[in-house]
Write a protein that holds these residues in place. Sequence first.
Motif, PDB file in Angstrom:
ATOM      1  N   GLY A  44       0.789  -1.233   0.000  1.00 56.65           N
ATOM      2  CA  GLY A  44       0.000   0.000   0.000  1.00 56.65           C
ATOM      3  C   GLY A  44       0.813   1.271   0.000  1.00 56.65           C
ATOM      4  O   GLY A  44       0.248   2.367   0.000  1.00 56.65           O
ATOM      5  N   ILE A  45       2.131   1.165  -0.021  1.00 49.68           N
ATOM      6  CA  ILE A  45       2.985   2.356   0.097  1.00 49.68           C
ATOM      7  C   ILE A  45       3.083   3.133  -1.207  1.00 49.68           C
ATOM      8  O   ILE A  45       3.555   4.269  -1.213  1.00 49.68           O
ATOM      9  CB  ILE A  45       4.397   1.940   0.597  1.00 49.68           C
ATOM     10  N   GLY A  46       2.654   2.539  -2.332  1.00 47.61           N
ATOM     11  CA  GLY A  46       2.645   3.277  -3.592  1.00 47.61           C
ATOM     12  C   GLY A  46       3.541   2.706  -4.673  1.00 47.61           C
ATOM     13  O   GLY A  46       3.820   3.393  -5.667  1.00 47.61           O
ATOM     14  N   LYS A  47       3.969   1.456  -4.535  1.00 47.26           N
ATOM     15  CA  LYS A  47       4.857   0.862  -5.546  1.00 47.26           C
ATOM     16  C   LYS A  47       4.164   0.770  -6.901  1.00 47.26           C
ATOM     17  O   LYS A  47       4.734   1.132  -7.923  1.00 47.26           O
ATOM     18  CB  LYS A  47       5.316  -0.525  -5.092  1.00 47.26           C
ATOM     19  N   THR A  48       2.923   0.287  -6.879  1.00 47.16           N
ATOM     20  CA  THR A  48       2.201   0.120  -8.148  1.00 47.16           C
ATOM     21  C   THR A  48       1.971   1.458  -8.823  1.00 47.16           C
ATOM     22  O   THR A  48       2.145   1.584 -10.046  1.00 47.16           O
ATOM     23  CB  THR A  48       0.854  -0.583  -7.890  1.00 47.16           C
ATOM     24  N   ARG A  49       1.585   2.457  -8.047  1.00 44.67           N
ATOM     25  CA  ARG A  49       1.336   3.776  -8.660  1.00 44.67           C
ATOM     26  C   ARG A  49       2.604   4.337  -9.275  1.00 44.67           C
ATOM     27  O   ARG A  49       2.575   4.956 -10.337  1.00 44.67           O
ATOM     28  CB  ARG A  49       0.794   4.744  -7.593  1.00 44.67           C
ATOM     29  N   LEU A  50       3.743   4.117  -8.638  1.00 48.81           N
ATOM     30  CA  LEU A  50       4.999   4.621  -9.181  1.00 48.81           C
ATOM     31  C   LEU A  50       5.353   3.911 -10.493  1.00 48.81           C
ATOM     32  O   LEU A  50       5.732   4.554 -11.472  1.00 48.81           O
ATOM     33  CB  LEU A  50       6.127   4.436  -8.162  1.00 48.81           C
ATOM     34  N   VAL A  51       5.215   2.589 -10.526  1.00 49.90           N
ATOM     35  CA  VAL A  51       5.571   1.885 -11.767  1.00 49.90           C
ATOM     36  C   VAL A  51       4.560   2.183 -12.866  1.00 49.90           C
ATOM     37  O   VAL A  51       4.917   2.177 -14.056  1.00 49.90           O
ATOM     38  CB  VAL A  51       5.710   0.367 -11.545  1.00 49.90           C
ATOM     39  N   GLN A  52       3.316   2.447 -12.488  1.00 50.87           N
ATOM     40  CA  GLN A  52       2.346   2.853 -13.499  1.00 50.87           C
ATOM     41  C   GLN A  52       2.774   4.155 -14.156  1.00 50.87           C
ATOM     42  O   GLN A  52       2.669   4.319 -15.382  1.00 50.87           O
ATOM     43  CB  GLN A  52       0.954   3.017 -12.876  1.00 50.87           C
ATOM     44  N   SER A  53       3.269   5.086 -13.337  1.00 45.58           N
ATOM     45  CA  SER A  53       3.713   6.365 -13.904  1.00 45.58           C
ATOM     46  C   SER A  53       4.928   6.170 -14.808  1.00 45.58           C
ATOM     47  O   SER A  53       5.061   6.842 -15.833  1.00 45.58           O
ATOM     48  CB  SER A  53       4.034   7.354 -12.775  1.00 45.58           C
ATOM     49  N   ILE A  54       5.808   5.231 -14.437  1.00 48.60           N
ATOM     50  CA  ILE A  54       6.974   4.947 -15.282  1.00 48.60           C
ATOM     51  C   ILE A  54       6.516   4.371 -16.618  1.00 48.60           C
ATOM     52  O   ILE A  54       6.985   4.790 -17.688  1.00 48.60           O
ATOM     53  CB  ILE A  54       7.931   3.968 -14.571  1.00 48.60           C
ATOM     54  N   ALA A  55       5.599   3.400 -16.570  1.00 43.38           N
ATOM     55  CA  ALA A  55       5.107   2.799 -17.808  1.00 43.38           C
ATOM     56  C   ALA A  55       4.378   3.823 -18.667  1.00 43.38           C
ATOM     57  O   ALA A  55       4.540   3.850 -19.901  1.00 43.38           O
ATOM     58  CB  ALA A  55       4.186   1.624 -17.477  1.00 43.38           C
ATOM     59  N   GLU A  56       3.554   4.670 -18.028  1.00 41.03           N
ATOM     60  CA  GLU A  56       2.827   5.689 -18.787  1.00 41.03           C
ATOM     61  C   GLU A  56       3.783   6.666 -19.463  1.00 41.03           C
ATOM     62  O   GLU A  56       3.607   7.028 -20.632  1.00 41.03           O
ATOM     63  CB  GLU A  56       1.880   6.442 -17.853  1.00 41.03           C
TER      64      GLU A  56
END
Length: 945
Positions: A44-56
């Motif tokens: 829940g710390i934000g790993k997925t959101r960060l990698v989503q931004s990298i992919a985007e």
Amino acid sequence: MGKSVSVSSDDLVGRQAEVALAVAELRRLRAGRSSVLVIEGEAGIGKTRLVQSIAEEARAQNMTAFVGQAHPFERTRPFGAMVAALDLNRRSGDPRRAAIDALLRGGDAMPGSVAGDSQYRVIEEIVDLVESSCSRSPVVLVVEDIHWADTATLSAIWSVARQLTLEQLLVVVTARPSPRSAEVARLLEDLAAGGARAVDLLPLTPDEVALLARRLLGADPGPELSAVLAKGGGNPLWVLAILRSLADESLLRGTGDDVETTTSELPASLSDLVVRRLQHLPTATLDLLQITAVLGDAVSLRDVAAVAHRPGVDVVAQLGPAFDAQLLDTSDERVVFRHQLVHDAIYQRIASSARRVLHREAAVALMAAGAHRLEVADHLVRGAERGDEEAVAWLREAAGAASAQAPPVSAELMRRAEALLPLGHRDADLVASEVVQALLRAGQVAEASGRAEAILARRHAPEADIPLRLALLGALALQNRTDELIALVQTSLDSIELGPSGQVMMLAQQSWALTYSGDPRGGESAAARALAISEEAEDVAMTVWALTALLVAVGRRGRFGEALVHARRAAVLAAESQDTRSLPLQPTFFLGLALIDCDRVAEARAAFREALDDQFGSAWWLSETLMADAQASFVIGDWGDALPGLVAGGRAAQEKGNPLLVNQSLAYRIFIATGTGDLLTAKELAAPLIPVLEGDQLPYNAGVLACAVAGLRAAEGDLQGAYDVLLHCWQFDIARECRFYHRCLAPDLVRLALALGHEEVAADVAGVVRRGAALAPDVPTVRSLALRCQGLVDGDTEALVDAVGLARQAPHLVEHTGACEDAAQLLAENGRRDESAALLQEALHRYEKAGADAWAGRARAQLRTLGVHPGPRGNRHRPTSGWESLTSTEKAVSRLVAEGLTNGAVARQLYISPHTVNTHLRHVFSKLGVPNRAALAALVPHSIE
């Protein structure tokens, strides 16, 4: 009044430094440089959101982004996350992706393939697929939640990261601090050692939590709301859940410019918050949510419908409220929980007994729907109870399906199958033997041998006895427990009734154990007995086993011609045999080794190439075959090609846990470093070998290790140290009737013994070598060796000159040049200066061609003492940059890369490893001054013209 919350706007907050690092990595990627980024942090710390931004961002820059995620209920599915990331689907429009999926499903298993072979092939195909994608555009490969990943996925990540260091590739992985298996920890350590950058996502600060709340609410949180949000500990997911829960229950109110809460009482955990929100959902939705949670955190609606026994349209409608409550989402035609913590909260809310029932029912429904056994194995593992014989049968079949693609998964499934058997079941020992075999295939050798020994020591089912003994033999061999292996074979032959094939298998194992533990005479006897049994039974496959063991034993005893006869016969029989599964792995590889021992290097290399093309055992012997071919390049003086192969072979051996092959790679690299004059590198490479050579018990390949270390010590001026290490190894081999390494040990030992005043030792060595020559009369280097050693002892110039003539009949660099220098020295001492100079020039030419500058310098110095001034050094005419500075293999690699071939395709065409291709490309980039493959491709056509 109630305050609405739009959770779709949960943009990154408080991650400026992490985003800046990601942007820098994408900039490096755009510039053509590869890198690895490891993002760690709690759930829940934000790993997925960060990698989503990298992919985007990558896609916005016209890069290719592959994104996959590991899931907790798919750990029995080999390559699960890579399948998702790369869309490895049999329905894919890309034939390559469909072919990889067929491999994963076992649709293209090679005849005689061994455990792990399919896994190796799949990994190579994945690497090739990613590499070909990199040739079209920069690639970002994201694998999330590797703490849930299966071992095959972890191996694939490591192979991609390690092999594609020259590609436009950014590999991003995410992981929680726990749970973390030993395999995951090892991968992260390996990635870090390879230069990976690490990002540790920390909790948000209070100001950042306030900013996140402001973005969601449109106003600042008031003091009371801020105090409630502080319970989230800076975890963005928990903060969002708190706000969502307060909004859903109308517990937020506006107070001027702020938003406040009307309560300070909230559950103390995220799980409790999720459960609290479930209270507002319809019963039918809750029931389906439970089924969905049991199936996993990302599942197909079709599977949910199958397990719920409801039409798909009803399932979609009844799950609607869960989507409205933002507990569920969709991704790639799957229903996914908004976060694994949401899934976990719902899953843990189900009573453990009910979970087991649901998992068992899910397994039955999915199997009835035609799902692959591996796709439902996790449900059987979680849902079946002791006594469930149907589940045991399914798990055994699933273990068999996973055996080739993922041996560790197979072993775990067999463990579970064994645990489910009723106590005292008639198949208990047979299943136990299958567990032992699975453990052995998975590399868990110590546990395999311990289990096998325990079962064999008690009363056990007769049908399990022989499989257990054979598995134990393999485990003992891998652990180098030769004495126990030899005793086990003898006990087995004396106490149980074995068929011809069982006897041959055991005798062959005993033969190798005896031979490599220092009793080649005993090894030959066991192999000869195995051959007699197999021939009497007219069993072709077992005859090949016996011949392979026999050729190794007689070769170690110096009868190289006889070993070659056996090797040729074994290779012919293997080619004609239909029983490839029972054949020893790569008889053609052993033929190549026998050919090299008989000075037939060109034929040997052809055999190695044939071995690489063989239809069985390809992965098992790959590193050994490639290493042998690299050693052949060393033997003939093609050091430019030998060194990359030796380095790559050593790395492959390290990964396989083969210290003997690792040390052999080091030894040949020491020879090259010493010959080129790089004594510092040679000394670093030799450091791990010193303890190996100082013990009372030496490994079977100690001869080449001793020669390499002695050559270094002699180059440093330590003649006594060089003599000591050679003599120790010589005496060890003599006591065991092993003549295999006499060609490298004897000449230097004789020369040093004479220089240090040990004439008796020199004479004894020469006598042993002379007698050994009678065992291999058709091998030029063996006959040359005998003449050299005796000539040095007797001061016989003609014998040394004749030794040179024999050495010229073979392509061997060291044997030829050594004979030239020995003869030249004695010729000079006898006043035959012109003949001496001619031989030194002959040696000098070969040294310069190989790039052995230090040894060439020695020959030049000897020429100058004769008053001969050699012309300019040969390698001065060799450019150090530009197209003409490349070796022949480097040019071949460059041409194929320019044609658009991947490393794997280049490796297959040139019969080298992808790692070797990578090493060659590094040298090419440096010599040509190009940054990447595209620049190389643009330069190659111009260079060819």
